[in-house]
Design a protein around this motif. Sequence first.
Motif, PDB file in Angstrom:
ATOM      1  N   VAL A 162       1.219  -1.519  -0.190  1.00 12.45           N
ATOM      2  CA  VAL A 162      -0.207   0.277   0.182  1.00 12.45           C
ATOM      3  C   VAL A 162       1.195   1.122  -0.124  1.00 12.45           C
ATOM      4  O   VAL A 162       0.594   2.029  -0.468  1.00 12.45           O
ATOM      5  CB  VAL A 162      -0.792  -0.113   1.165  1.00 12.45           C
ATOM      6  CG1 VAL A 162      -1.267   1.066   1.207  1.00 12.45           C
ATOM      7  CG2 VAL A 162      -1.837  -1.093   0.770  1.00 12.45           C
ATOM      8  N   THR A 163       2.043   1.003   0.825  1.00 12.74           N
ATOM      9  CA  THR A 163       3.026   2.667   1.074  1.00 12.74           C
ATOM     10  C   THR A 163       3.405   2.722  -0.866  1.00 12.74           C
ATOM     11  O   THR A 163       3.832   3.806  -1.658  1.00 12.74           O
ATOM     12  CB  THR A 163       4.100   1.583   1.731  1.00 12.74           C
ATOM     13  OG1 THR A 163       3.514   1.746   3.510  1.00 12.74           O
ATOM     14  CG2 THR A 163       4.696   3.329   1.880  1.00 12.74           C
ATOM     15  N   LEU A 164       4.050   1.545  -1.246  1.00 11.03           N
ATOM     16  CA  LEU A 164       4.569   1.430  -2.293  1.00 11.03           C
ATOM     17  C   LEU A 164       3.789   1.961  -3.117  1.00 11.03           C
ATOM     18  O   LEU A 164       3.866   2.887  -4.212  1.00 11.03           O
ATOM     19  CB  LEU A 164       4.519   0.228  -2.754  1.00 11.03           C
ATOM     20  CG  LEU A 164       5.579   0.601  -4.353  1.00 11.03           C
ATOM     21  CD1 LEU A 164       7.064   1.067  -4.210  1.00 11.03           C
ATOM     22  CD2 LEU A 164       6.872  -1.319  -4.597  1.00 11.03           C
ATOM     23  N   LEU A 165       2.195   1.282  -2.868  1.00 12.81           N
ATOM     24  CA  LEU A 165       1.222   2.223  -3.808  1.00 12.81           C
ATOM     25  C   LEU A 165       0.677   3.977  -4.325  1.00 12.81           C
ATOM     26  O   LEU A 165       0.817   3.795  -5.437  1.00 12.81           O
ATOM     27  CB  LEU A 165      -0.206   1.191  -4.375  1.00 12.81           C
ATOM     28  CG  LEU A 165      -1.088   1.457  -4.821  1.00 12.81           C
ATOM     29  CD1 LEU A 165      -1.188   1.031  -7.009  1.00 12.81           C
ATOM     30  CD2 LEU A 165      -2.580   0.391  -4.402  1.00 12.81           C
ATOM     31  N   LEU A 166       0.911   3.867  -2.912  1.00  9.58           N
ATOM     32  CA  LEU A 166       0.881   5.845  -2.779  1.00  9.58           C
ATOM     33  C   LEU A 166       2.032   6.729  -3.702  1.00  9.58           C
ATOM     34  O   LEU A 166       1.827   7.589  -3.650  1.00  9.58           O
ATOM     35  CB  LEU A 166       0.812   5.768  -1.420  1.00  9.58           C
ATOM     36  CG  LEU A 166      -0.632   5.365  -0.665  1.00  9.58           C
ATOM     37  CD1 LEU A 166      -0.436   5.378   1.190  1.00  9.58           C
ATOM     38  CD2 LEU A 166      -2.086   5.751  -1.089  1.00  9.58           C
ATOM     39  N   ILE A 167       3.484   5.888  -3.244  1.00 11.84           N
ATOM     40  CA  ILE A 167       4.215   6.229  -3.967  1.00 11.84           C
ATOM     41  C   ILE A 167       3.892   6.490  -5.051  1.00 11.84           C
ATOM     42  O   ILE A 167       4.317   7.762  -5.650  1.00 11.84           O
ATOM     43  CB  ILE A 167       5.469   5.938  -3.391  1.00 11.84           C
ATOM     44  CG1 ILE A 167       5.603   6.130  -2.228  1.00 11.84           C
ATOM     45  CG2 ILE A 167       6.734   6.722  -3.691  1.00 11.84           C
ATOM     46  CD1 ILE A 167       6.861   5.066  -1.620  1.00 11.84           C
ATOM     47  N   GLY A 168       3.799   5.239  -5.919  1.00  4.84           N
ATOM     48  CA  GLY A 168       3.742   5.041  -7.315  1.00  4.84           C
ATOM     49  C   GLY A 168       2.519   6.254  -7.751  1.00  4.84           C
ATOM     50  O   GLY A 168       2.732   6.528  -8.951  1.00  4.84           O
ATOM     51  N   VAL A 169       1.208   6.227  -7.067  1.00  2.20           N
ATOM     52  CA  VAL A 169       0.354   7.015  -7.827  1.00  2.20           C
ATOM     53  C   VAL A 169       0.766   8.845  -7.305  1.00  2.20           C
ATOM     54  O   VAL A 169       0.301   9.573  -8.817  1.00  2.20           O
ATOM     55  CB  VAL A 169      -1.150   6.832  -6.712  1.00  2.20           C
ATOM     56  CG1 VAL A 169      -2.474   8.303  -6.553  1.00  2.20           C
ATOM     57  CG2 VAL A 169      -1.965   5.959  -6.637  1.00  2.20           C
ATOM     58  N   LEU A 170       1.204   9.435  -6.649  1.00  2.00           N
ATOM     59  CA  LEU A 170       2.240  10.402  -6.627  1.00  2.00           C
ATOM     60  C   LEU A 170       3.487  10.597  -7.786  1.00  2.00           C
ATOM     61  O   LEU A 170       3.036  11.805  -8.336  1.00  2.00           O
ATOM     62  CB  LEU A 170       2.875  11.213  -4.650  1.00  2.00           C
ATOM     63  CG  LEU A 170       3.599  12.083  -5.010  1.00  2.00           C
ATOM     64  CD1 LEU A 170       2.133  13.173  -4.846  1.00  2.00           C
ATOM     65  CD2 LEU A 170       3.979  11.888  -3.797  1.00  2.00           C
ATOM     66  N   ILE A 171       4.030   9.761  -8.022  1.00  2.00           N
ATOM     67  CA  ILE A 171       5.023   9.539  -9.298  1.00  2.00           C
ATOM     68  C   ILE A 171       4.258  10.064  -9.961  1.00  2.00           C
ATOM     69  O   ILE A 171       3.834  10.567 -10.979  1.00  2.00           O
ATOM     70  CB  ILE A 171       5.929   8.700  -9.064  1.00  2.00           C
ATOM     71  CG1 ILE A 171       6.665   8.708  -8.012  1.00  2.00           C
ATOM     72  CG2 ILE A 171       6.656   8.915 -10.843  1.00  2.00           C
ATOM     73  CD1 ILE A 171       8.051   7.515  -7.398  1.00  2.00           C
ATOM     74  N   GLU A 172       3.046   9.669 -10.645  1.00  2.00           N
ATOM     75  CA  GLU A 172       1.782   9.581 -11.842  1.00  2.00           C
ATOM     76  C   GLU A 172       1.669  10.521 -11.789  1.00  2.00           C
ATOM     77  O   GLU A 172       1.324  10.942 -13.314  1.00  2.00           O
ATOM     78  CB  GLU A 172       1.728   8.189 -11.353  1.00  2.00           C
ATOM     79  CG  GLU A 172       0.253   7.618 -13.018  1.00  2.00           C
ATOM     80  CD  GLU A 172       0.663   7.757 -14.214  1.00  2.00           C
ATOM     81  OE1 GLU A 172       0.340   7.704 -15.047  1.00  2.00           O
ATOM     82  OE2 GLU A 172       2.457   7.422 -14.396  1.00  2.00           O
TER      83      GLU A 172
END
Length: 179
Positions: free
Chosen positions: A56-66
């Motif tokens: 979940v943490t990695l997904l949130l970081i990915g959404v921010l970068i996206e």
Amino acid sequence: MNNFFTRYQEELIQSIILLFIFFILWYILRFSIKKIGKKSNINDARVHLIIRYTSVTLLLIGVLIEAFILGAKPEDLTVVFSSVFAVLGIALFAIWSILSNVSSGIIMFFSFPYKVGDKIQIHDKDFPVEAIIEDIRAFHLHLRLDNGDLVTYPNNLMLQKAVTLVEKDAIEDDGADVV
């Protein structure tokens, strides 16, 4: 449709690269956590819980970068995040003890010296406990007292109190596997 791919070609390529990097990192983290869990002889349920937290943490970081890849400006995201964090701050203040137990559970995953089956003594002046660890969960431990009673003990208190190992792997082996 062709015009769409031509117009956003760079963003699409960057998004595909981000997705590829995301899956590689996710796989490496998942593999590493499983390896640490196996090496430390940690319950599979706890391993999967930590994997879920990191995913979940990695997904949130990915959404921010996206969001930055798709053209969001930092000042636009600042307004959104300040609003979200204001609401979260109020909500998290209301449930701080739950978050304290969850974060303690994560810390205990990586550095807790006691395992399921160990008999421990918790040095608490109000509620001294000598029991066998039956299960370690996200919020609390299940401890079996000598008289057979089951006690749930919060994870954050386990990190705050002095704990002594009385007997390593104190569960009697009756031929059945302990899960």
